[in-house]
Design a protein around this motif. Structure first.
Motif, PDB file in Angstrom:
ATOM      1  N   SER A   1       0.832  -1.193   0.000  1.00 16.67           N
ATOM      2  CA  SER A   1       0.000   0.000   0.000  1.00 16.67           C
ATOM      3  C   SER A   1       0.868   1.244   0.000  1.00 16.67           C
ATOM      4  O   SER A   1       2.053   1.207   0.321  1.00 16.67           O
ATOM      5  CB  SER A   1      -0.943  -0.001   1.213  1.00 16.67           C
ATOM      6  OG  SER A   1      -0.216  -0.214   2.402  1.00 16.67           O
ATOM      7  N   GLY A   2       0.233   2.336  -0.364  1.00 18.24           N
ATOM      8  CA  GLY A   2       0.949   3.604  -0.395  1.00 18.24           C
ATOM      9  C   GLY A   2       0.000   4.715  -0.764  1.00 18.24           C
ATOM     10  O   GLY A   2      -1.217   4.525  -0.839  1.00 18.24           O
ATOM     11  N   ILE A   3       0.579   5.883  -1.013  1.00 23.50           N
ATOM     12  CA  ILE A   3      -0.232   7.047  -1.343  1.00 23.50           C
ATOM     13  C   ILE A   3       0.115   7.513  -2.753  1.00 23.50           C
ATOM     14  O   ILE A   3       1.294   7.535  -3.140  1.00 23.50           O
ATOM     15  CB  ILE A   3      -0.046   8.165  -0.291  1.00 23.50           C
ATOM     16  CG1 ILE A   3      -1.149   9.207  -0.402  1.00 23.50           C
ATOM     17  CG2 ILE A   3       1.356   8.789  -0.367  1.00 23.50           C
ATOM     18  CD1 ILE A   3      -1.300  10.080   0.833  1.00 23.50           C
ATOM     19  N   ALA A   4      -0.914   7.795  -3.524  1.00 18.71           N
ATOM     20  CA  ALA A   4      -0.741   8.276  -4.894  1.00 18.71           C
ATOM     21  C   ALA A   4      -1.279   9.698  -4.959  1.00 18.71           C
ATOM     22  O   ALA A   4      -2.476   9.917  -4.760  1.00 18.71           O
ATOM     23  CB  ALA A   4      -1.505   7.366  -5.859  1.00 18.71           C
ATOM     24  N   VAL A   5      -0.392  10.652  -5.222  1.00 19.06           N
ATOM     25  CA  VAL A   5      -0.754  12.074  -5.182  1.00 19.06           C
ATOM     26  C   VAL A   5      -0.940  12.598  -6.600  1.00 19.06           C
ATOM     27  O   VAL A   5      -0.055  12.446  -7.445  1.00 19.06           O
ATOM     28  CB  VAL A   5       0.324  12.880  -4.430  1.00 19.06           C
ATOM     29  CG1 VAL A   5      -0.030  14.368  -4.407  1.00 19.06           C
ATOM     30  CG2 VAL A   5       0.484  12.357  -3.006  1.00 19.06           C
ATOM     31  N   ASP A   6      -2.100  13.200  -6.846  1.00 17.49           N
ATOM     32  CA  ASP A   6      -2.431  13.650  -8.200  1.00 17.49           C
ATOM     33  C   ASP A   6      -1.388  14.613  -8.761  1.00 17.49           C
ATOM     34  O   ASP A   6      -0.962  14.477  -9.906  1.00 17.49           O
ATOM     35  CB  ASP A   6      -3.807  14.330  -8.207  1.00 17.49           C
ATOM     36  CG  ASP A   6      -4.934  13.391  -7.768  1.00 17.49           C
ATOM     37  OD1 ASP A   6      -4.702  12.161  -7.724  1.00 17.49           O
ATOM     38  OD2 ASP A   6      -6.031  13.895  -7.464  1.00 17.49           O
ATOM     39  N   ALA A   7      -0.971  15.589  -7.952  1.00 17.32           N
ATOM     40  CA  ALA A   7      -0.038  16.618  -8.424  1.00 17.32           C
ATOM     41  C   ALA A   7       1.358  16.048  -8.703  1.00 17.32           C
ATOM     42  O   ALA A   7       2.172  16.700  -9.360  1.00 17.32           O
ATOM     43  CB  ALA A   7       0.058  17.752  -7.412  1.00 17.32           C
ATOM     44  N   LEU A   8       1.628  14.835  -8.214  1.00 18.76           N
ATOM     45  CA  LEU A   8       2.918  14.175  -8.446  1.00 18.76           C
ATOM     46  C   LEU A   8       2.767  13.004  -9.421  1.00 18.76           C
ATOM     47  O   LEU A   8       3.572  12.074  -9.426  1.00 18.76           O
ATOM     48  CB  LEU A   8       3.520  13.681  -7.123  1.00 18.76           C
ATOM     49  CG  LEU A   8       3.809  14.753  -6.072  1.00 18.76           C
ATOM     50  CD1 LEU A   8       4.338  14.116  -4.790  1.00 18.76           C
ATOM     51  CD2 LEU A   8       4.807  15.786  -6.603  1.00 18.76           C
ATOM     52  N   ASN A   9       1.709  13.075 -10.244  1.00 18.33           N
ATOM     53  CA  ASN A   9       1.463  12.032 -11.253  1.00 18.33           C
ATOM     54  C   ASN A   9       1.391  10.633 -10.646  1.00 18.33           C
ATOM     55  O   ASN A   9       1.892   9.662 -11.227  1.00 18.33           O
ATOM     56  CB  ASN A   9       2.543  12.061 -12.346  1.00 18.33           C
ATOM     57  CG  ASN A   9       2.517  13.352 -13.143  1.00 18.33           C
ATOM     58  OD1 ASN A   9       1.454  13.825 -13.528  1.00 18.33           O
ATOM     59  ND2 ASN A   9       3.678  13.946 -13.368  1.00 18.33           N
ATOM     60  N   GLY A  10       0.746  10.542  -9.477  1.00 20.75           N
ATOM     61  CA  GLY A  10       0.547   9.230  -8.861  1.00 20.75           C
ATOM     62  C   GLY A  10       1.671   8.766  -7.959  1.00 20.75           C
ATOM     63  O   GLY A  10       1.595   7.696  -7.368  1.00 20.75           O
ATOM     64  N   MET A  11       2.731   9.532  -7.855  1.00 19.00           N
ATOM     65  CA  MET A  11       3.815   9.189  -6.929  1.00 19.00           C
ATOM     66  C   MET A  11       3.430   9.686  -5.528  1.00 19.00           C
ATOM     67  O   MET A  11       2.566  10.529  -5.408  1.00 19.00           O
ATOM     68  CB  MET A  11       5.122   9.839  -7.389  1.00 19.00           C
ATOM     69  CG  MET A  11       5.599   9.353  -8.757  1.00 19.00           C
ATOM     70  SD  MET A  11       5.882   7.575  -8.835  1.00 19.00           S
ATOM     71  CE  MET A  11       7.506   7.481  -8.062  1.00 19.00           C
ATOM     72  N   PRO A  12       4.042   9.196  -4.455  1.00 13.08           N
ATOM     73  CA  PRO A  12       5.089   8.182  -4.373  1.00 13.08           C
ATOM     74  C   PRO A  12       4.695   6.772  -4.796  1.00 13.08           C
ATOM     75  O   PRO A  12       5.542   5.980  -5.137  1.00 13.08           O
ATOM     76  CB  PRO A  12       5.472   8.183  -2.892  1.00 13.08           C
ATOM     77  CG  PRO A  12       4.922   9.435  -2.316  1.00 13.08           C
ATOM     78  CD  PRO A  12       3.738   9.787  -3.152  1.00 13.08           C
ATOM     79  N   GLY A  13       3.390   6.431  -4.773  1.00 13.56           N
ATOM     80  CA  GLY A  13       2.972   5.125  -5.247  1.00 13.56           C
ATOM     81  C   GLY A  13       3.673   3.985  -4.536  1.00 13.56           C
ATOM     82  O   GLY A  13       3.756   3.967  -3.310  1.00 13.56           O
ATOM     83  N   VAL A  14       4.205   3.029  -5.331  1.00 15.84           N
ATOM     84  CA  VAL A  14       4.853   1.853  -4.724  1.00 15.84           C
ATOM     85  C   VAL A  14       6.127   2.224  -3.971  1.00 15.84           C
ATOM     86  O   VAL A  14       6.669   1.411  -3.218  1.00 15.84           O
ATOM     87  CB  VAL A  14       5.176   0.757  -5.767  1.00 15.84           C
ATOM     88  CG1 VAL A  14       3.902   0.165  -6.342  1.00 15.84           C
ATOM     89  CG2 VAL A  14       6.086   1.272  -6.866  1.00 15.84           C
ATOM     90  N   LEU A  15       6.604   3.462  -4.145  1.00 18.33           N
ATOM     91  CA  LEU A  15       7.813   3.921  -3.440  1.00 18.33           C
ATOM     92  C   LEU A  15       7.480   4.642  -2.135  1.00 18.33           C
ATOM     93  O   LEU A  15       8.374   5.200  -1.498  1.00 18.33           O
ATOM     94  CB  LEU A  15       8.627   4.859  -4.345  1.00 18.33           C
ATOM     95  CG  LEU A  15       9.087   4.268  -5.682  1.00 18.33           C
ATOM     96  CD1 LEU A  15       9.777   5.332  -6.518  1.00 18.33           C
ATOM     97  CD2 LEU A  15      10.020   3.083  -5.459  1.00 18.33           C
ATOM     98  N   SER A  16       6.216   4.608  -1.724  1.00 15.29           N
ATOM     99  CA  SER A  16       5.771   5.400  -0.564  1.00 15.29           C
ATOM    100  C   SER A  16       6.595   5.156   0.690  1.00 15.29           C
ATOM    101  O   SER A  16       6.957   6.097   1.398  1.00 15.29           O
ATOM    102  CB  SER A  16       4.292   5.118  -0.255  1.00 15.29           C
ATOM    103  OG  SER A  16       3.468   5.607  -1.287  1.00 15.29           O
ATOM    104  N   ALA A  17       6.907   3.899   0.997  1.00 14.44           N
ATOM    105  CA  ALA A  17       7.600   3.577   2.251  1.00 14.44           C
ATOM    106  C   ALA A  17       9.057   4.031   2.241  1.00 14.44           C
ATOM    107  O   ALA A  17       9.673   4.165   3.297  1.00 14.44           O
ATOM    108  CB  ALA A  17       7.536   2.077   2.528  1.00 14.44           C
ATOM    109  N   ARG A  18       9.615   4.259   1.061  1.00 10.57           N
ATOM    110  CA  ARG A  18      11.022   4.671   0.974  1.00 10.57           C
ATOM    111  C   ARG A  18      11.199   5.948   0.146  1.00 10.57           C
ATOM    112  O   ARG A  18      12.212   6.152  -0.509  1.00 10.57           O
ATOM    113  CB  ARG A  18      11.883   3.535   0.423  1.00 10.57           C
ATOM    114  CG  ARG A  18      11.340   2.864  -0.813  1.00 10.57           C
ATOM    115  CD  ARG A  18      12.065   1.534  -1.111  1.00 10.57           C
ATOM    116  NE  ARG A  18      11.526   0.866  -2.282  1.00 10.57           N
ATOM    117  CZ  ARG A  18      10.433   0.090  -2.281  1.00 10.57           C
ATOM    118  NH1 ARG A  18       9.749  -0.080  -1.177  1.00 10.57           N
ATOM    119  NH2 ARG A  18      10.012  -0.499  -3.388  1.00 10.57           N
TER     120      ARG A  18
END
Length: 200
Positions: free
Chosen positions: A73-90
Protein backbone atom coordinates in the motif's frame (compact mmCIF):
# COMPACT_ATOMS: atom_id res chain seq x y z
CA UNK A 1 -7.43 -22.15 10.37
CA UNK A 2 -4.14 -20.38 10.97
CA UNK A 3 -3.77 -17.42 8.58
CA UNK A 4 -0.38 -15.75 8.07
CA UNK A 5 -0.33 -12.01 7.46
CA UNK A 6 3.05 -11.47 5.81
CA UNK A 7 3.95 -8.44 7.91
CA UNK A 8 5.71 -7.52 11.14
CA UNK A 9 3.57 -4.39 11.48
CA UNK A 10 1.51 -4.88 14.64
CA UNK A 11 -0.97 -2.20 13.55
CA UNK A 12 -1.69 -4.10 10.33
CA UNK A 13 -2.14 -7.33 12.31
CA UNK A 14 -4.55 -5.57 14.66
CA UNK A 15 -6.46 -4.13 11.71
CA UNK A 16 -6.98 -7.55 10.07
CA UNK A 17 -8.00 -9.11 13.39
CA UNK A 18 -10.54 -6.32 14.03
CA UNK A 19 -12.02 -6.68 10.53
CA UNK A 20 -12.41 -10.46 10.88
CA UNK A 21 -14.06 -9.96 14.27
CA UNK A 22 -16.38 -7.23 12.98
CA UNK A 23 -17.43 -9.43 10.06
CA UNK A 24 -18.11 -12.41 12.33
CA UNK A 25 -15.45 -14.62 10.76
CA UNK A 26 -14.65 -17.22 13.38
CA UNK A 27 -12.15 -20.06 13.35
CA UNK A 28 -9.33 -17.97 11.84
CA UNK A 29 -6.21 -17.27 13.91
CA UNK A 30 -4.14 -14.44 12.41
CA UNK A 31 -0.38 -14.69 12.92
CA UNK A 32 2.42 -12.46 11.66
CA UNK A 33 5.96 -13.01 10.40
CA UNK A 34 7.29 -12.76 13.96
CA UNK A 35 5.18 -15.83 14.85
CA UNK A 36 6.68 -18.19 12.23
CA UNK A 37 10.25 -19.39 11.52
CA UNK A 38 12.22 -16.77 9.61
CA UNK A 39 12.53 -17.16 5.84
CA UNK A 40 14.16 -15.08 3.07
CA UNK A 41 11.82 -12.27 2.05
CA UNK A 42 12.13 -11.07 -1.53
CA UNK A 43 12.53 -7.28 -1.96
CA UNK A 44 9.56 -5.31 -3.23
CA UNK A 45 10.71 -4.79 -6.81
CA UNK A 46 7.42 -5.05 -8.74
CA UNK A 47 6.17 -1.85 -10.45
CA UNK A 48 2.61 -2.27 -9.10
CA UNK A 49 0.99 -2.66 -5.69
CA UNK A 50 -0.68 -5.85 -6.97
CA UNK A 51 2.63 -7.40 -8.07
CA UNK A 52 4.33 -6.71 -4.75
CA UNK A 53 1.39 -8.01 -2.68
CA UNK A 54 1.20 -11.25 -4.67
CA UNK A 55 4.96 -11.84 -4.49
CA UNK A 56 4.92 -11.40 -0.70
CA UNK A 57 1.93 -13.70 -0.22
CA UNK A 58 3.49 -16.38 -2.46
CA UNK A 59 6.78 -16.20 -0.56
CA UNK A 60 4.98 -16.56 2.77
CA UNK A 61 2.84 -19.49 1.61
CA UNK A 62 5.76 -21.32 -0.03
CA UNK A 63 7.95 -20.89 3.07
CA UNK A 64 5.37 -21.84 5.69
CA UNK A 65 2.58 -23.78 4.00
CA UNK A 66 0.09 -21.50 5.76
CA UNK A 67 -2.65 -19.70 3.82
CA UNK A 68 -1.14 -16.23 3.52
CA UNK A 69 -2.31 -12.66 3.08
CA UNK A 70 0.03 -9.84 2.09
CA UNK A 71 -0.57 -6.26 1.15
CA UNK A 72 1.30 -3.46 -0.53
CA UNK A 73 0.00 0.00 0.00
CA UNK A 74 0.95 3.60 -0.39
CA UNK A 75 -0.23 7.05 -1.34
CA UNK A 76 -0.74 8.28 -4.89
CA UNK A 77 -0.75 12.07 -5.18
CA UNK A 78 -2.43 13.65 -8.20
CA UNK A 79 -0.04 16.62 -8.42
CA UNK A 80 2.92 14.18 -8.45
CA UNK A 81 1.46 12.03 -11.25
CA UNK A 82 0.55 9.23 -8.86
CA UNK A 83 3.82 9.19 -6.93
CA UNK A 84 5.09 8.18 -4.37
CA UNK A 85 2.97 5.12 -5.25
CA UNK A 86 4.85 1.85 -4.72
CA UNK A 87 7.81 3.92 -3.44
CA UNK A 88 5.77 5.40 -0.56
CA UNK A 89 7.60 3.58 2.25
CA UNK A 90 11.02 4.67 0.97
CA UNK A 91 10.18 8.01 -0.62
CA UNK A 92 12.87 9.85 1.36
CA UNK A 93 15.56 7.22 0.67
CA UNK A 94 15.43 4.92 3.70
CA UNK A 95 12.69 2.34 4.23
CA UNK A 96 9.91 3.09 6.69
CA UNK A 97 11.03 6.53 7.92
CA UNK A 98 7.51 7.92 8.27
CA UNK A 99 8.57 11.36 9.46
CA UNK A 100 11.13 11.92 6.69
CA UNK A 101 8.76 10.59 4.02
CA UNK A 102 5.95 12.88 5.19
CA UNK A 103 8.22 15.94 5.42
CA UNK A 104 9.52 15.33 1.89
CA UNK A 105 6.01 14.97 0.50
CA UNK A 106 4.83 18.18 2.19
CA UNK A 107 7.90 19.99 0.87
CA UNK A 108 7.18 18.83 -2.67
CA UNK A 109 3.60 20.09 -2.40
CA UNK A 110 4.41 23.37 -0.62
CA UNK A 111 3.43 25.58 -3.58
CA UNK A 112 0.52 23.41 -4.77
CA UNK A 113 -2.86 25.11 -4.16
CA UNK A 114 -5.48 23.39 -2.02
CA UNK A 115 -7.70 22.49 -4.98
CA UNK A 116 -4.87 20.46 -6.57
CA UNK A 117 -3.77 18.52 -3.49
CA UNK A 118 -5.96 15.49 -4.15
CA UNK A 119 -4.76 11.93 -3.91
CA UNK A 120 -5.62 8.46 -2.74
CA UNK A 121 -4.37 5.82 -0.39
CA UNK A 122 -4.12 2.60 -2.42
CA UNK A 123 -3.88 -0.97 -1.12
CA UNK A 124 -3.53 -4.21 -3.02
CA UNK A 125 -4.11 -7.32 -0.90
CA UNK A 126 -3.27 -10.84 -2.02
CA UNK A 127 -4.39 -14.21 -0.65
CA UNK A 128 -2.46 -17.35 -1.53
CA UNK A 129 -3.40 -20.86 -0.40
CA UNK A 130 -3.01 -24.36 -1.77
CA UNK A 131 -6.25 -23.84 -3.72
CA UNK A 132 -6.11 -20.31 -5.08
CA UNK A 133 -4.35 -17.00 -5.62
CA UNK A 134 -6.37 -13.81 -5.61
CA UNK A 135 -5.44 -10.11 -5.60
CA UNK A 136 -7.86 -7.26 -4.82
CA UNK A 137 -7.52 -3.49 -4.62
CA UNK A 138 -8.96 -0.81 -2.36
CA UNK A 139 -8.69 2.98 -2.76
CA UNK A 140 -9.47 5.83 -0.36
CA UNK A 141 -9.70 9.30 -1.92
CA UNK A 142 -8.84 12.49 -0.09
CA UNK A 143 -6.43 15.42 -0.03
CA UNK A 144 -2.99 16.16 1.38
CA UNK A 145 -3.05 18.66 4.24
CA UNK A 146 -0.43 21.37 4.72
CA UNK A 147 0.77 20.07 8.09
CA UNK A 148 0.52 16.80 10.05
CA UNK A 149 -2.40 16.36 12.46
CA UNK A 150 -3.24 13.49 14.80
CA UNK A 151 -1.37 10.72 16.57
CA UNK A 152 -3.19 7.60 15.40
CA UNK A 153 -2.21 5.45 12.47
CA UNK A 154 1.16 5.44 10.73
CA UNK A 155 2.81 6.40 7.45
CA UNK A 156 1.12 9.32 5.73
CA UNK A 157 -2.02 9.18 7.92
CA UNK A 158 -1.31 12.54 9.63
CA UNK A 159 -1.32 14.43 6.29
CA UNK A 160 -4.23 12.65 4.56
CA UNK A 161 -7.71 14.13 4.95
CA UNK A 162 -10.34 11.71 3.58
CA UNK A 163 -13.10 13.02 1.33
CA UNK A 164 -16.09 14.14 3.37
CA UNK A 165 -14.07 14.57 6.58
CA UNK A 166 -12.41 17.47 8.36
CA UNK A 167 -10.17 15.12 10.35
CA UNK A 168 -7.04 13.49 9.00
CA UNK A 169 -6.72 9.72 8.91
CA UNK A 170 -4.50 10.00 12.01
CA UNK A 171 -7.32 11.77 13.90
CA UNK A 172 -9.83 8.96 13.28
CA UNK A 173 -10.35 6.12 15.75
CA UNK A 174 -9.07 2.68 14.68
CA UNK A 175 -12.68 1.54 14.13
CA UNK A 176 -13.51 4.60 11.98
CA UNK A 177 -10.37 4.07 9.93
CA UNK A 178 -11.08 0.34 9.46
CA UNK A 179 -14.51 1.18 8.05
CA UNK A 180 -13.16 3.72 5.55
CA UNK A 181 -9.56 2.90 4.72
CA UNK A 182 -8.00 1.52 1.56
CA UNK A 183 -6.65 -1.47 3.50
CA UNK A 184 -10.01 -2.11 5.15
CA UNK A 185 -11.71 -2.01 1.73
CA UNK A 186 -9.17 -4.40 0.19
CA UNK A 187 -9.22 -6.83 3.13
CA UNK A 188 -13.02 -6.95 3.12
CA UNK A 189 -12.88 -7.94 -0.57
CA UNK A 190 -10.77 -10.93 0.48
CA UNK A 191 -13.27 -12.10 3.12
CA UNK A 192 -15.26 -14.46 0.85
CA UNK A 193 -12.00 -16.23 -0.03
CA UNK A 194 -10.88 -16.41 3.61
CA UNK A 195 -14.31 -17.71 4.65
CA UNK A 196 -14.25 -20.42 1.97
CA UNK A 197 -10.71 -21.44 2.91
CA UNK A 198 -11.59 -21.66 6.61
CA UNK A 199 -14.56 -23.88 5.83
CA UNK A 200 -12.69 -26.20 3.43
Amino acid sequence: MKLLLASRNKKKLGELRRILLAEGLEGIEVVGLDDVPEFPEAPETEPTFEGNALAKARDAFNATGLPSVADDSGIAVDALNGMPGVLSARWSGGHGDDLANTELLLGQLRDVPDERRGGAFVCAAAFVSADEEVVVRGEWRGAITREPRGGNGFGYDPVFRPEGHDATSAELSPEEKDALSHRGRALRRLLPHLRASAQA
